[in-house]
Structures are given as C-alpha cells and as structure tokens.
Design an enzyme around this catalytic site. Structure first.
Site, PDB file in Angstrom:
ATOM      1  N   SER A  11      33.192  52.472  42.542  1.00  0.00           N
ATOM      2  CA  SER A  11      34.688  51.876  43.895  1.00  0.00           C
ATOM      3  C   SER A  11      35.106  53.356  42.687  1.00  0.00           C
ATOM      4  CB  SER A  11      35.345  50.936  42.302  1.00  0.00           C
ATOM      5  OG  SER A  11      35.137  49.243  42.734  1.00  0.00           O
TER       6      SER A  11
ATOM      7  N   GLN B 163      32.734  54.920  37.558  1.00  0.00           N
ATOM      8  CA  GLN B 163      31.390  54.500  37.511  1.00  0.00           C
ATOM      9  C   GLN B 163      29.742  54.825  37.416  1.00  0.00           C
ATOM     10  OE1 GLN B 163      31.798  51.205  35.633  1.00  0.00           O
ATOM     11  NE2 GLN B 163      30.295  50.686  34.405  1.00  0.00           N
TER      12      GLN B 163
ATOM     13  N   GLU C 228      24.776  33.776  37.218  1.00  0.00           N
ATOM     14  CA  GLU C 228      23.948  33.587  36.308  1.00  0.00           C
ATOM     15  C   GLU C 228      23.647  34.216  34.959  1.00  0.00           C
ATOM     16  OE1 GLU C 228      24.596  34.726  40.018  1.00  0.00           O
ATOM     17  OE2 GLU C 228      23.810  32.439  40.569  1.00  0.00           O
TER      18      GLU C 228
ATOM     19  N   GLU D 162      34.377  46.894  29.117  1.00  0.00           N
ATOM     20  CA  GLU D 162      35.082  46.234  30.191  1.00  0.00           C
ATOM     21  C   GLU D 162      35.428  45.099  30.370  1.00  0.00           C
ATOM     22  OE1 GLU D 162      31.594  46.082  33.119  1.00  0.00           O
ATOM     23  OE2 GLU D 162      33.295  45.820  34.703  1.00  0.00           O
TER      24      GLU D 162
ATOM     25  N   SER E 177      25.219  50.940  38.389  1.00  0.00           N
ATOM     26  CA  SER E 177      24.680  50.224  39.224  1.00  0.00           C
ATOM     27  C   SER E 177      23.763  50.984  40.240  1.00  0.00           C
ATOM     28  CB  SER E 177      25.106  49.430  39.974  1.00  0.00           C
ATOM     29  OG  SER E 177      26.209  48.095  39.175  1.00  0.00           O
TER      30      SER E 177
END
Lengths: 369, 397
Positions: free
Chosen positions: B151, B116, B367, B234, B119
C-alpha cells in the site's frame, strides 16, 4: 445503542456465577439429569430446593421491598448461563423469570411467596408462544370459574400455580389457578430436562393477580423478558458444547495424533468460538439493557433472541458431530444439550419470529409497508 | 505526578501553551506537527525527546481529543497508517538513538510517508519465508528481490523492509530488518491492478538497492523478532474505536434495501435480517473485547473479530448485488486508478462486492486467523512444521 453497558462480569456477578456453578458441579450430575428421560424427576426437586433455599435465587428478579433478592436482569442472565451449562432441570426461567415478571405488574401476595421459593409458578402457555396473541385464553363462566386446554406448557410440573390469560370485556386479566385443581398430562418432550405438559382446566377457580388494565402489558413484558434472557441460557448451552468438544479433541487420538490438531477440525472449532463470542456479547447486552431499562432493550432483546438460539443449536450439532461415535450415544451427555438447544430455539419464539420483530424495530420493512 | 487529574491538568496546560504559540488556523501543518512533536505531545507515552513525555498510553486519546477540539491539522493518518501505526513503534522499540532522532519527527509530521516491504509473491501467510536477499558490502547492504501488496508505495519516501541476510540458517533466524529509502536507485514501484480494476497496492522491485548498515533496525539475524513487534502493532489498530450500529458495509446495504422496495422478496428479507443480526452481534463482541482489554494489549481474540467481519462483509456485499437485480449487473468504472485509501461506503455495490473479497486475505488470511484462534485461544495443537530446523537454502520452495 448504549456503549456504556458493561458486557463483562462485575465482581458481584463473578461471585454469583461461582456460587451457582459450584452448587451445580456438586449436585447436577449429568447421569442424574439423564434420569429425567426415564421419568425420574427427583433431581429437579432436590436441585430446585437448593437453588431456592441455599442460594435464594427464586426471587432474584423480585425487588427487596416485595420480599425478593432485588437482583437485576444481568444477575438472572448469569444464573441462566450457568443453568444452561449444566442443562439443569429447574424452573428458574419459567417461574423466577417469566412468571415473576408477569406477577410484578400486580400486587398479589403471590409475589412474596414466589420470592421465598415456597411457591413456584408457570405461565399457562405453549413454551413456543412468543406473543400475547399466541396465549390461549381460558373461558370464564358466570361463577368466575375457568375452563380451557393449553398444550406444551413448560414448568408446569414444578408449578404450584399456573398463570392464565383471561380475556374480559374490561381487558385481559391474569389469573392464578392452583395446579392441584387442573389436569396435568405429561408430554413426551424433545427436551425432558424442561418437560412439557398438556393442561386441562375444567371449571377451576382462579383469582386475579394482575388486573385487566395491566394484564396485556404484563404478559408482553413477561414473554419479551423470557426471550431476551433465554439467550443467556442458550449461551451457556453453547459454551458447554464448545468447551467439552475442545477438551475431548485434545485427548482423542486417531491416525497416531491428537484429533484436535487436524486443521479441518481446528477451523470448525475456531468458527464456533467466534460465533459464541458474538452470541455471548449479544446476550449480555440484552440483559444489560433490560437491567437499566435502556430504550434499546427491545432491539437488544430481539437481536439476542434471534442470534443465540441459532448458535446454541449449531454448537450442539457440531459437538455431536465432532465427538464422533460417542456423540451419538445415550450414555454421553452431549445429546442432553442438543435437545435443550433445539427446544430452546423454538421456545418463546423462533429466530425467524424475532428477526421479523426486529425488522419493524430497525426500519427494515419488507416491501413498501 | 501520580495524581491522574494533576497529570491531565498538566497536559491541558501544555496543549494550551502549544496552541498559543502555534495557532492551528495560521500555522502550516508540518510546522505545527514538528512543534507538537518537540513539545512531547505527539505520542505522550513515548519517552521525552522522541515525541513523548513518558506517560500512560491511556492518556493519548485525551491529548488527541484536546487537539481535535482546537482544530489542529491532521498529519495524514489515512495515507501514513503504516508509518504511524507500525513503523514508529518498531523504531521506538529497536531503533538506535540516531535512528529515533532521524526518523520519528518527519514521520509524525507527515513529511515522510512510510510503506511496508514485507509480503512477497512466495511469502504471504508464511511471511518468514521471504527470499529478498540482502548481501553485506562494506558499510552497506545490497538488496535484491520483489515485494508485493505494498500500500502507498507510490507515495512513500521510506519503507520498513524484511530481507534474508543468512540463507544458511533456518528461515526465522536468517532475516534482518531494514529501513529502506524508497527514492534510492534500484527501487521500482509498479502499480498492481486488482480485480476491482484499480491499483490500490503496488509491486516493488528491488534491484541492487544499497542500504547503509546504519539503517538496520535491531541485530543482524534478529529481523523476525523486530517484524513481530511491527505485526503486533498492526493488530492493536484493529477494532480501536467503537463503531456505530449499522455502519460500514451494513450501512450501505440497508440504505440500498430501503431505497429499493420494488426488489424486496420474503427470502431476501430474511437473509438481510440474518446478516443484520450477525453484524450487530459481531459489533457487540468487538465492544466487549474493547472493554476487556481497556488499557492493555489485545491478544489473539482480535483474530476472532477479523474473521467475523470478513465473513459478514462478504456475505452482505454479495447479498446487495442480488438485491439490486438488473442494476447489480452493472459496474461503475473499470478505468485503472490509484486511490489513496479504501472507501467502501462511497462506492457502488459492485465495487463493495469485489473489494470485500480481500477482507479475508489482507492482514492475515481467515485460514491463518482460524489457526491462531484454535491454537492460542482454544489451546489445540499447532500445525506440523516441515521447515523448522532446516537451513532456508535447503527448503523446498
């Protein structure tokens, strides 16, 4: 561990919850609850009457063939959760849960009287007592009259009879003593919505309601059931605190914006929500395990008792803090919940006590013992 | 067939027929999985022709169990979690018929591993801020940028990729979603070593990588919506199966406790039991959530579970090192390795302590999870947004 114990409300439980909540909404006004701190206990009398007569809940845990409603520990948990939400000043826990459980081990006619609500009972023990060893034993004289002094007893004001542990050479008996025959000294209690009393018994007549052979296990089950189900009341207390605080922070404005939009506060409320979810699942699992006499019930009860007391106190303390100044006022009801939560945390064994019980149950001993 | 038992009976028959034609003991795994896909028994809730039979999602565990019991081979779910759990449902939702035909079967069979490319160093929690650029060039897109925390990128043949195709639009509107060939020229996968010493993840550098427009998933500029489908899937995978009491890190810690009575103190004992109680209560909360959403889609409440498990794992693993005293000062191995998956229980306490730090960051930081709970469960106001209606190129970065 029983994965098939339902941790959600059944339809019947949803209906029971709605009935209790609707009655409390109507008749358990926070201002009237607050009056208990000024010594006005009229709400307790009227409310308990409604709960016993209209909802028939006094004998919830008593089987139908003994005159009760034949409900389960799950039903009692639902009722306690709602009572917790209102900090309701009624003796459901002390009479309908603890005393009823103890009495069921004997065959006295008191069970049927308790079931209809014509009689209310309380265990003659400090509310903090967690084990049978902590129950004060009364002295029985040659005429069978009982004497002794027991402090910080919960539910005594409403009780027509007190259940006392009496040690005899044959074992521990449970005696019923008419409250009218003992001295009841009111105690200024941390939680006046469940006020305590010091009881002096002076050569009062008692009658055996649970015989020697069955007394100790009955008392043990009564205390354990009380502690496991008190967790549900604690969940109700915590849920009120979270709901009310969230509602308040959605309208309270400071610095030109709704206070609940500040991330520092949002995160604290989110953490509280997470803990409340865990507490409520733990309490429900304990009630479900009790209801089905699941072998996991003792572990489940210890977990719920150890966890829910801490969370209720935290929720109440956060509620006071996050309400700001109004949280500190006598007028606003949040302090009623703080006092109930803190007293409940000590009641029927502290979280530390229940953790130490758990250590033995799950093979996590301290040292080599 | 509306009778549920008849549906199950039919499925039993189909599974039995497949097992007769392809004995799992003698058929190689890829052939077996291709056949299972072609028989519509891969994802029975997918439509016919792309691995399914158009049945209820609830029937999937039933079919999986039948195959498990027959000793069917695995299709590498540990290595291909992103492919199976995230890429496949997104391709199903947004893929063209050609894309579904091309990608789903080898994905299912474990022939092609997926990663994926979401990010970036400048876009973690704020995922819509990605700056990897895709510029149109005829029938292709030319992609440049850097992705991180990827990953299995070093084992993957395919990737799902979010890239910026229109910097003149606000950040959510200028993104497009692509399928990237990880073996294409310009794709450079480098191990990203973490504080544990090992490289469980990668950095992926994309330099003039050509992606045919036929590999775009969803409309140009609609990449955020497609990515949301991926991310929702996910979340579905979180808390899927019941976990036994005292499992995970708690299991490792209680074994350590029982094995080291000489290190016990009353203070540690009470802390251990507090954590045990917390972990058990959180486990029961997960059980209840599973009961609540049985058959349906979990909502924002899953964020609450992730929060508590992250906190408990970190406290437990920190506690375990203290419990070990002198041994807690030692570490098993700092040699750089590239493991295929995280294995908390099979490693030493020091590894657990360090790796658990990631639990409150990966898959959404604690958070962000708290914001989700506060806004979507408790209904508190959203965060102030300084970047909502401004063209991405004009944002201060």
């Amino acid at each position: 561990m029983s994965e098939d114990i339902l941790l959600l409300d059944t339809d019947v439980e949803t209906a029971l919850r709605a009935a209790v909540r609707s009655l409390l909404n109507e008749r358990c006004d926070p201002a009237a609850v607050l009056a208990a701190y000024a010594g006005d206990r009229s709400l307790t009398r009227s409310l308990w009457k409604s709960i016993t007569a209209e909802l028939g809940l006094a004998g919830l845990l008593i089987p139908e063939n003994r005159g009760g409603a034949g409900g389960s520990a799950r039903d009692a948990a639902v009722v306690l959760e709602e009572l917790g939400r209102f900090a309701a000043p009624v003796p459901f826990l002390t009479s309908s849960v603890i005393a009823a459980t103890v009495l069921l081990a004997g065959d006295s006619e008191l069970v049927a009287q308790l079931a209809t609500g014509e009689c209310t009972a309380a265990l003659l023990a400090p509310f903090s007592a967690a084990t049978v060893e902590q129950l004060p034993a009364l002295v029985k004289d040659a005429d069978g009259r009982l004497s002794g002094r027991v402090t910080s007893v919960a539910g005594a004001f409403e009780a027509d009879v007190l259940l006392a542990a009496v040690r005899t050479p044959q074992g521990t008996e449970v005696h019923a003593i008419a409250t009218a025959l003992v001295t009841v000294d009111p105690v200024v209690s941390l939680d006046m919505t469940r006020p305590l009393a010091d009881i002096t018994v002076d050569a009062a007549p008692g009658r055996v309601v649970v015989p020697a052979g069955a007394g100790l296990p009955a008392l043990r089950v009564g205390l354990a059931t009380g502690a496991a189900l008190l967790a549900s009341e604690q969940v109700g207390v915590a849920a009120w605190c979270l709901d009310t605080t969230v509602r308040y922070l959605k309208v309270r404005r400071q610095f030109g914006r709704v206070v609940g939009g500040f991330q520092a506060l949002k995160h604290r409320l989110a953490d509280l929500y997470v803990e409340l979810e865990s507490a409520s699942a733990a309490a429900r699992y304990a009630a479900g395990a009790l209801a089905t006499a699941d072998p996991d019930a003792t572990i489940a009860g210890a977990v719920a008792a150890a966890y829910c007391g801490e969370i209720a106190v935290r929720a109440a303390e956060e509620a006071v803090q996050l309400h700001g100044g109004i949280g500190m006022t006598w007028e606003y009801p949040v302090h009623l919940y703080l006092k109930r939560a803190k007293a409940d945390q000590i009641g029927l064994g502290s979280p530390a006590h229940h953790r130490s019980v758990l250590a033995g149950l799950v093979d996590l001993p301290l040292g080599r013992d | 067939m509306t009778n549920p038992e008849a549906v199950r009976e039919d499925l039993r028959g189909r599974v039995a027929a497949l097992l007769t034609d392809h004995d799992p003991a003698t058929t190689d795994p890829v052939t077996f999985h291709r056949a299972r896909f072609d028989a519509g028994l891969a994802w029975v809730y997918y439509p016919e022709g792309v691995g399914g039979l158009g049945l209820d999602r609830e029937l999937q565990p039933f079919v999986d169990t039948l195959f498990e019991e027959a000793g069917a081979p695995g299709n590498n779910p540990e290595l291909n979690g992103i492919g199976l759990g995230m890429a496949a449902p997104t391709i199903l939702a947004y893929g063209t018929p050609e894309q579904r035909q091309r990608y789903l079967r080898p994905l299912w069979a474990g022939e092609e591993i997926w990663c994926q490319l979401f990010s970036e160093p400048g876009a973690g929690s704020d995922l819509a801020a990605v700056s990897t650029r895709a510029v149109r060039d005829g029938d292709d897109w030319i992609v440049n940028g850097q992705k991180v925390w990827t990953s299995v990128a070093h084992k993957a043949q395919r990737a799902i990729l979010v890239a910026r195709t229109d910097p003149d639009r606000p950040k959510h509107a200028g993104l497009s979603y692509f399928i990237c060939d990880m073996t294409a020229p310009g794709v450079d996968v480098r191990p990203l070593r973490q504080l544990t010493g090992e490289a469980e993840f990668n950095e992926v550098f994309l330099t003039d990588v050509r992606i045919p427009d036929a590999n775009r998933l969803g409309q140009e500029g609609a990449g955020w919506r497609v990515a949301t489908t991926t991310l929702n899937n996910e979340r579905v995978s979180i808390g899927g199966r019941p976990v036994p009491r005292e499992s995970g890190i708690l299991g490792a810690v209680t074994r350590t406790w029982r094995g080291h009575p000489e290190h016990h103190t009353p203070e540690l004992h009470d802390r251990l039991l507090r954590l045990w109680v917390e972990a058990e209560a959180a486990r029961l909360a997960a059980t209840r959530l599973r009961q609540r959403v049985a058959g349906g889609q979990p909502g924002p409440e899953t964020s609450a579970l992730k929060l508590s498990f992250a906190r408990i794992n970190q406290q437990l693993s920190g506690f375990e090192l203290e419990l070990l005293g002198e041994d807690g000062l030692r570490y098993e191995d700092w040699t750089m390795v590239r493991p295929d998956r995280v294995d908390f229980a099979g490693r030493d306490a020091g590894y657990r302590y360090l790796r658990a730090k990631g639990n409150s960051i990966e898959g959404g930081t604690s958070e962000i999870m708290r914001n989700i709970v506060a806004e979507r469960v408790l209904g508190l106001p959203g965060e102030a947004r300084a970047d909502k209606d401004i063209a991405w190129k004009d944002l201060i970065r």
